[in-house]
Design an enzyme around this catalytic site. Structure first.
Site: not given
Ligand code: PGA
Length: 254
Positions: A97, A167
């Protein structure tokens, strides 16, 4: 046909086990009638023990972690072992992430984590995403590098347990209108698929689910799903509101 997947990334929320259980149960109710969508909740790891005891876990909602280390034991202060996560019913692990990468995690480390997670039989949710966009298209190079360096050594067989969450870092944590434009998203999804096809061949690469994350809300979920060519979402702040998360999960892709 790839199944729609919606993954809730609660990040460092909520603060107490009581609130975490309440949010989980509200999420269960909000998606109770949903069929044919894989719903995953990734709470802070300490809450897994409590949540994994709730009835219906794994059947309607699968559990995941927000990170996982590349070793299962040893002198690694503060790390989270994939094997322990699995023992607490986690079936998924988000890896790489951007909020972890910004703390210094390199592609090489993310790659080790992906391999460790897959080895433990978990599903790896690999996050990739450019920090900024410019006219020269350097972001394509960044995404290619992230994919090629991280996916080194992954076998075709393991690919069935790999999900890619695209993302763009600049689109995370904003309001609905700041999410990515669907045309740009669609182009990036095609690019990611192309890199995977080059690496693994057409058929295995076609099976990889590609999700989008970055300010997904109930207002923009439909457009993103229809125009973006994606298989679902990785949802941050909107997943802390069970009703809103439920609406995103129910969004139809047609
Ligand atoms: P956001 O977070 O939905 O709040 O933008 C997404 C993520 O960081 O995974």
């Amino acid at each position: 046909m790839r199944k729609k997947i919606c993954i809730a990334n609660w990040k460092l929320n909520p603060e107490t086990p009581k609130e975490a259980l309440a949010l989980f149960k509200a999420t269960q109710s909000a998606i109770a009638k949903v069929k044919e969508v894989e719903v995953v909740v990734c709470p802070p790891a300490l809450f897994l023990a409590d949540i994994s005891r709730v009835r219906g876990v794994s059947r309607k909602i699968a559990l995941g972690t927000q990170d996982a280390f590349f070793e299962n034991g040893g002198a690694y202060t503060g790390e989270l072992s994939p094997r322990t996560a699995h023992a607490y019913k986690a079936q998924y692990a988000i890896v790489g992430h951007s909020e972890r990468r910004s703390l210094g995690e390199s592609n090489a480390v993310v790659g080790k984590k992906v391999r460790a997670v897959l080895k433990e039989g978990l599903i790896a949710v690999l996050c990739v995403g450019e920090t900024e966009r410019n006219d020269e298209g350097a972001f394509y190079t960044q995404i290619r590098e992230e994919l090629e360096e991280v996916l080194l050594g992954i076998t075709k067989k393991e690919l069935s347990r790999l999900i890619i969450a695209y993302e763009p870092v600049w689109a995370i944590g904003k309001s609905a209108e700041n999410a990515m434009h669907t045309r740009d998203l669609h182009e990036m999804v095609l690019f990611i698929r192309k890199v995977c096809i080059e690496k693994f061949g057409k058929k295995p690469a076609e099976e990889i689910a590609i999700l989008y994350g970055g300010s997904v809300k109930k207002e923009n979920a439909h457009n993103l799903l229809v125009g973006g060519g994606i298989d679902g979402f990785l949802i941050g702040s909107a997943s802390l509101d069970a009703q809103e998360f439920g609406e995103i999960v129910k969004t139809k892709g047609e």
